[in-house]
Scaffold this active site. Structure first.
Site, PDB file in Angstrom:
ATOM      1  N   ARG A  16       0.824  -1.224   0.000  1.00 30.54           N
ATOM      2  CA  ARG A  16       0.000   0.000   0.000  1.00 30.54           C
ATOM      3  C   ARG A  16       0.851   1.264   0.000  1.00 30.54           C
ATOM      4  O   ARG A  16       0.517   2.262   0.644  1.00 30.54           O
ATOM      5  CB  ARG A  16      -0.960  -0.002   1.208  1.00 30.54           C
ATOM      6  CG  ARG A  16      -2.098  -0.991   1.070  1.00 30.54           C
ATOM      7  CD  ARG A  16      -3.047  -0.902   2.238  1.00 30.54           C
ATOM      8  NE  ARG A  16      -2.390  -1.309   3.480  1.00 30.54           N
ATOM      9  CZ  ARG A  16      -2.831  -1.029   4.705  1.00 30.54           C
ATOM     10  NH1 ARG A  16      -3.929  -0.332   4.856  1.00 30.54           N
ATOM     11  NH2 ARG A  16      -2.171  -1.440   5.763  1.00 30.54           N
ATOM     12  N   GLU A  17       1.967   1.232  -0.732  1.00 30.36           N
ATOM     13  CA  GLU A  17       2.864   2.390  -0.761  1.00 30.36           C
ATOM     14  C   GLU A  17       2.148   3.650  -1.250  1.00 30.36           C
ATOM     15  O   GLU A  17       2.379   4.749  -0.737  1.00 30.36           O
ATOM     16  CB  GLU A  17       4.064   2.125  -1.690  1.00 30.36           C
ATOM     17  CG  GLU A  17       4.985   1.017  -1.242  1.00 30.36           C
ATOM     18  CD  GLU A  17       4.570  -0.357  -1.787  1.00 30.36           C
ATOM     19  OE1 GLU A  17       3.351  -0.606  -1.962  1.00 30.36           O
ATOM     20  OE2 GLU A  17       5.463  -1.185  -2.018  1.00 30.36           O
ATOM     21  N   LYS A  19      -1.000   4.476  -1.008  1.00 28.84           N
ATOM     22  CA  LYS A  19      -1.866   5.006   0.053  1.00 28.84           C
ATOM     23  C   LYS A  19      -1.055   5.875   1.013  1.00 28.84           C
ATOM     24  O   LYS A  19      -1.423   7.009   1.311  1.00 28.84           O
ATOM     25  CB  LYS A  19      -2.497   3.833   0.811  1.00 28.84           C
ATOM     26  CG  LYS A  19      -3.221   4.234   2.071  1.00 28.84           C
ATOM     27  CD  LYS A  19      -3.513   3.008   2.928  1.00 28.84           C
ATOM     28  CE  LYS A  19      -4.167   3.391   4.227  1.00 28.84           C
ATOM     29  NZ  LYS A  19      -5.546   3.894   4.070  1.00 28.84           N
ATOM     30  N   ARG A 519      -8.243   4.696   0.142  1.00 31.19           N
ATOM     31  CA  ARG A 519      -8.937   3.715   0.965  1.00 31.19           C
ATOM     32  C   ARG A 519      -8.858   2.317   0.363  1.00 31.19           C
ATOM     33  O   ARG A 519      -9.174   2.121  -0.815  1.00 31.19           O
ATOM     34  CB  ARG A 519     -10.410   4.101   1.098  1.00 31.19           C
ATOM     35  CG  ARG A 519     -10.629   5.100   2.186  1.00 31.19           C
ATOM     36  CD  ARG A 519     -10.433   4.478   3.544  1.00 31.19           C
ATOM     37  NE  ARG A 519     -11.700   4.161   4.143  1.00 31.19           N
ATOM     38  CZ  ARG A 519     -12.444   5.045   4.803  1.00 31.19           C
ATOM     39  NH1 ARG A 519     -12.051   6.282   4.948  1.00 31.19           N
ATOM     40  NH2 ARG A 519     -13.590   4.682   5.317  1.00 31.19           N
ATOM     41  N   TRP A 565     -19.196  -8.746   1.007  1.00 30.31           N
ATOM     42  CA  TRP A 565     -17.935  -8.076   1.321  1.00 30.31           C
ATOM     43  C   TRP A 565     -16.774  -9.056   1.483  1.00 30.31           C
ATOM     44  O   TRP A 565     -15.757  -8.738   2.078  1.00 30.31           O
ATOM     45  CB  TRP A 565     -18.107  -7.177   2.555  1.00 30.31           C
ATOM     46  CG  TRP A 565     -18.776  -5.881   2.188  1.00 30.31           C
ATOM     47  CD1 TRP A 565     -18.934  -5.374   0.929  1.00 30.31           C
ATOM     48  CD2 TRP A 565     -19.367  -4.918   3.068  1.00 30.31           C
ATOM     49  NE1 TRP A 565     -19.603  -4.163   0.969  1.00 30.31           N
ATOM     50  CE2 TRP A 565     -19.876  -3.861   2.271  1.00 30.31           C
ATOM     51  CE3 TRP A 565     -19.525  -4.837   4.452  1.00 30.31           C
ATOM     52  CZ2 TRP A 565     -20.521  -2.742   2.803  1.00 30.31           C
ATOM     53  CZ3 TRP A 565     -20.168  -3.728   4.984  1.00 30.31           C
ATOM     54  CH2 TRP A 565     -20.657  -2.699   4.173  1.00 30.31           C
ATOM     55  N   HIS A 645     -30.445  -2.922   9.455  1.00 25.90           N
ATOM     56  CA  HIS A 645     -29.941  -1.593   9.109  1.00 25.90           C
ATOM     57  C   HIS A 645     -29.311  -1.634   7.736  1.00 25.90           C
ATOM     58  O   HIS A 645     -28.625  -2.583   7.374  1.00 25.90           O
ATOM     59  CB  HIS A 645     -28.906  -1.137  10.139  1.00 25.90           C
ATOM     60  CG  HIS A 645     -28.096   0.038   9.676  1.00 25.90           C
ATOM     61  ND1 HIS A 645     -28.644   1.286   9.531  1.00 25.90           N
ATOM     62  CD2 HIS A 645     -26.807   0.141   9.278  1.00 25.90           C
ATOM     63  CE1 HIS A 645     -27.707   2.112   9.079  1.00 25.90           C
ATOM     64  NE2 HIS A 645     -26.592   1.438   8.915  1.00 25.90           N
ATOM     65  N   CYS A 647     -27.163   1.075   4.940  1.00 27.99           N
ATOM     66  CA  CYS A 647     -26.469   2.366   4.902  1.00 27.99           C
ATOM     67  C   CYS A 647     -26.878   3.225   3.715  1.00 27.99           C
ATOM     68  O   CYS A 647     -26.074   3.963   3.181  1.00 27.99           O
ATOM     69  CB  CYS A 647     -24.972   2.163   4.789  1.00 27.99           C
ATOM     70  SG  CYS A 647     -24.295   1.253   6.139  1.00 27.99           S
ATOM     71  N   HIS A 698     -21.508  11.065   9.115  1.00 34.96           N
ATOM     72  CA  HIS A 698     -20.255  11.254   8.378  1.00 34.96           C
ATOM     73  C   HIS A 698     -19.703  12.652   8.571  1.00 34.96           C
ATOM     74  O   HIS A 698     -18.589  12.948   8.174  1.00 34.96           O
ATOM     75  CB  HIS A 698     -20.476  10.961   6.896  1.00 34.96           C
ATOM     76  CG  HIS A 698     -21.052   9.594   6.677  1.00 34.96           C
ATOM     77  ND1 HIS A 698     -22.412   9.372   6.633  1.00 34.96           N
ATOM     78  CD2 HIS A 698     -20.469   8.390   6.557  1.00 34.96           C
ATOM     79  CE1 HIS A 698     -22.627   8.071   6.475  1.00 34.96           C
ATOM     80  NE2 HIS A 698     -21.465   7.467   6.430  1.00 34.96           N
TER      81      HIS A 698
HETATM   82  N1  GLN Z   1     -23.743  -1.956  13.450  1.00 34.92           N
HETATM   83  C1  GLN Z   1     -22.765  -1.373  12.593  1.00 34.92           C
HETATM   84  C2  GLN Z   1     -22.173  -0.124  13.247  1.00 34.92           C
HETATM   85  O1  GLN Z   1     -22.866   0.556  13.906  1.00 34.92           O
HETATM   86  C3  GLN Z   1     -23.343  -1.007  11.250  1.00 34.92           C
HETATM   87  C4  GLN Z   1     -22.318  -0.449  10.345  1.00 34.92           C
HETATM   88  C5  GLN Z   1     -22.784  -0.254   8.926  1.00 34.92           C
HETATM   89  O2  GLN Z   1     -23.943  -0.286   8.644  1.00 34.92           O
HETATM   90  N2  GLN Z   1     -21.877  -0.034   8.017  1.00 34.92           N
HETATM   91  O3  GLN Z   1     -21.016   0.174  13.078  1.00 34.92           O
HETATM   92 ZN    ZN Z   2     -24.768   2.027   8.103  1.00 38.54          ZN
END
Ligand code: GLN
Ligand code: ZN
Length: 756
Positions: A16-17, A19, A519, A565, A645, A647, A698
């Site tokens: 990762r140079e 980066k 990243r 992932w 959940h 994102c 964020h």
């Molecule tokens: N439960 C995870 C957190 O709060 C959810 C992270 C995510 O949705 N990327 O970090």
């Molecule tokens: Zn999230």
């Protein structure tokens, strides 16, 4: 004689140079000369690694993103950075990263939008266009790198993004149609191709991965007109499509007036026969026979079985390559000294893939005997993986085979569950909660690292983590949140944490892949049948619950996200791996329930990312993805409340599938667009409870109470108030406590105000 070439090489460097170079430059620790020097160094090293190829790529290196590079080449940069002072590199990073007035002197600029590069986990900077967009050539970067490669004695092939895909990747900032810009764009491409020819390029690789997506008539027409215009340019064009089969676009691609066509023979194997027998006799066919998207060794003997007759037919017109740029795999398996020897023997990273390419070409050109040793070794690796009991666990196969429809079914429908849950958990209107993680302080990270390296014993580690959990619970009680979490201090990453505790997963040390800019991610390697030897989270969450009378929400990562992932198996349908993961998570859910945890959140942050490029393949994917979630989640009592959940909230196109997950509560991202994204809920009545994120985690800014209240009122216009939850839009692990506490205070206050 078959020729070999490569479409692109990972640019971050084996360690990762790049980066570290980028980040030092951004912090002002180093200057432009050092960064430029590092770039030249990496390019040279990467070309050396590829020197056995007949043609190696030039122009695939980038200081941030290859699409942004192309925008610069086309003289197409956003108005807002034109005329700014500073060097070109400065402006380049301004667009890439944005720069606030405070850290960039007086030139505050917002970053270009980033989005996923087709179905990869790489993110590119979206070119912004309007009806007034113009283009003008700036070929300096490409010409300089071409000269660099040629001076160093390499036979180079410049790589550019084709005009149609460039527009396909762009986004209109007004009501114009980006395809209308094609006539303005093509002269710049012609000019570029001439310059490259002047500089000695015989071949130019022109990437058009849009050819593996659903194209309307207009877009197909655009391919016709673009390549009929470019056909008079001097360099020979190798038109490259990858990331899938061309399917209905294949006849179009086959007939475009170019000198060669590259096809992805891994994902689009069915295209091979449809091209070999139909390609015009003067055209080169480049076959992407080695998987550029995954880390498994190629079955070389198996590949030769189908390649040999093609080589006999095509002779010099056959080229061999990886299926796509190697940007999407780690650099060098040789760096992996700690990886289990069995598993290591099954893998190939970028450098090993180039070796495979070399063996294939030699076998085709000089006979298999000329590479007998390499082929034998390869056959043994393939065989050992195939036969391994670590890969094939009969118990897991049986468990998946024994899944019946009721696994995915809650005992009662939501309306009944809801009443029972409200009574059991005694939650107020607009209950407040968080998404799971709390700030990952330097101390927490240090403790984890010490433990991981064996410098801290298990008992001390656990007690330190429990202290963290204790504090986090107290903070949440002080804040007055309704549903608490333990805070996830023990987790480095939401996938890695679970992968490390499951059978069937392996982890590399240096298997980094660029996600965007500096990243990188290190996807776990899902190599075998998945099982869960023991509970993974119960001890922590039970401890957290013991500290409070408030309900504690257990936190898990869902099967689809674990899958999406990871580097996945190529010897088992993804669907099967996903069901295996679902069963493992289901066991964890049931263990949590048995331990007295009555609210359980199963994160599916990456559900949407798995959507196939072709619409026609969406239903099949959504079918097994949603079923996997249901298998994981639904083996619980009616009183147990399942949360999930995500994102993002671009739900419009998959809202019915999201609803079919039947989670009791879903929390989503909506704050960045001020709830605009809730539009999906206008046409579709989402049946269960929902927590639209009320502030953007964020950003370090503290959201105002009034703003949060407004957001909730906006949401209440679409979703009945008694079904709304109040929460931030994602986990808080990247924030500091100083940021989190005031933000949550305002959030809780807003909720209380609304209840009045
Ligand atoms: N439960 C995870 C957190 O709060 C959810 C992270 C995510 O949705 N990327 O970090
Ligand atoms: Zn999230």
């Amino acid at each position: 004689m078959a020729k070999t070439h490569n479409l692109g090489f990972p640019r971050i460097g084996a360690k990762r140079e790049l980066k570290f170079g980028q980040e030092a430059f951004w912090k002002g620790e180093t200057g432009e000369p050092e960064l430029l020097h590092l770039g030249a160094d990496l390019r040279k090293r990467h070309w050396q690694h590829q020197s056995s190829l007949d043609l190696l790529p030039v122009g695939d290196f980038s200081f941030y993103d290859q699409v942004l590079d192309m925008s610069f080449t086309l003289g197409h940069i956003p108005e807002r950075v034109k005329g700014l002072t500073g060097s070109e590199l400065d402006n380049y990073f301004r667009i890439a990263r944005g720069r606030s007035a405070s850290d960039g002197g007086c030139n505050g600029v917002h970053a270009g939008e980033m989005t996923k590069w087709f179905d990869t986990n790489y993110h590119y900077i979206v070119p912004e266009v309007t009806a007034d967009t113009t283009f003008s050539l700036n070929a300096d970067r490409l010409l300089a790198q071409l000269a660099e490669a040629r001076d160093a004695g390499f036979s180079a092939k410049p790589v550019i993004i084709g005009p149609v895909t460039y527009l396909w990747l762009s986004k209109e900032k007004d009501n114009s149609s980006r395809l209308d810009l094609l006539p303005r764009l093509l002269p710049v491409y012609s000019e570029l191709l001439e310059k490259l020819a002047d500089a000695g390029a015989e071949w130019v690789q022109i990437d058009e991965p849009a050819l593996v997506t659903d194209l309307s008539r207009d877009w197909k027409q655009a391919f016709e007109s673009a390549y009929h215009t470019l056909k008079t340019s001097r360099p020979k064009l190798l038109l490259a499509a990858y990331f899938g089969a061309m399917q209905d676009n294949l006849p179009l691609a086959r007939n475009l007036p170019v000198a060669g066509l590259h096809i992805d023979a891994v994902r689009g194997h069915q295209d091979v026969a449809r091209v070999v027998d139909w390609l015009a006799p003067h055209k080169v066919l480049s076959i992407g026979a080695i998987d550029g998207r995954n880390i498994w060794k190629t079955d070389l003997n198996g590949a030769l079985d189908w390649l040999e007759p093609i080589a006999a037919k095509l002779g010099d017109r056959l080229w061999l390559a990886p299926s796509c740029s190697l940007l999407h795999v780690p650099v060098d398996l040789d760096s992996e000294t700690r990886l289990d020897a069995d598993i290591r023997n099954w893998l190939a990273f970028a450098l090993q893939k180039l070796d495979e390419l070399d063996v294939l070409a030699r076998a085709l050109n000089n006979g298999r005997n000329s590479v007998a040793v390499a082929l034998n070794n390869n056959a043994r690796s393939i065989q050992s993986r195939h036969a391994s009991l670590r890969v094939n666990d009969p118990g897991v196969r049986q468990a998946v085979a024994a899944i019946t429809p009721d696994f995915g079914q809650r005992q009662a429908p939501f309306s009944i569950r809801r009443t029972r849950q409200r009574a059991a958990h005694r939650l107020p209107l607009f209950p407040t909660t968080t998404i799971g993680s709390f700030p990952q302080t330097a101390d927490i990270r240090k403790t984890r690292k010490l433990y991981r390296n064996g410098d801290l014993d298990e008992a001390s580690y656990k007690s330190l983590m429990k202290d963290e959990i204790h504090q986090t619970v107290r903070e949440q009680e002080n804040l007055g949140l309704d549903v608490l979490v333990h805070g996830e201090p023990e987790r480095n990453d939401m996938v890695e944490y679970f992968g490390e505790q499951l059978e069937g997963y392996a982890f590399s040390q240096f298997g980094w892949v660029q996600s965007y800019g500096s990243r990188c991610v290190k996807p776990p390697i899902l190599f075998g049948d998945i099982s869960r030897p023991q509970a993974m989270t119960v001890e922590w969450i039970r401890y957290a619950q013991s500290l409070t009378d408030k309900p504690m929400k257990g936190m898990l990562t869902g099967p689809v996200t674990l899958l999406n992932w990871s580097f996945v198996r190529d010897d088992l349908p993804h669907r099967q791996s996903c069901y295996q993961l679902a069963l493992a998570i289901r066991e964890e859910v049931q263990d949590l329930e048995a331990a007295g945890i009555n609210l359980i959140q199963i994160d599916e942050a990456a559900l949407r990312e798995g959507l196939p490029l072709r619409r026609s393949e969406w239903p099949a994917y959504l079918d097994w993805a949603i079923e996997s979630f249901r298998i994981a989640a639904n083996g619980v009592k009616n009183e147990t409340q399942i949360h999930t959940h995500m994102c993002y909230s671009e739900f419009n196109d998959i809202i019915e599938s999201i609803a079919a997950m039947d989670a009791d509560v879903i929390t989503i991202e909506t704050s960045r667009s001020d709830m605009e994204l809730l539009n999906a809920f206008d046409d579709f009545q989402y049946p269960n409870e929902i927590g639209p994120g009320v502030y953007d985690i964020h950003s370090p800014n503290t959201p105002a109470e009034e703003h949060i209240a407004q957001m909730i009122q906006g949401a209440a216009a679409r979703i009945p108030a008694e079904r709304l939850w109040i929460n931030p839009d994602c986990g808080l692990k990247t924030r500091t406590w100083e940021e989190v506490v005031p933000a949550l205070k305002n959030m809780v206050r807003a909720a209380k105000g609304l209840r009045q």
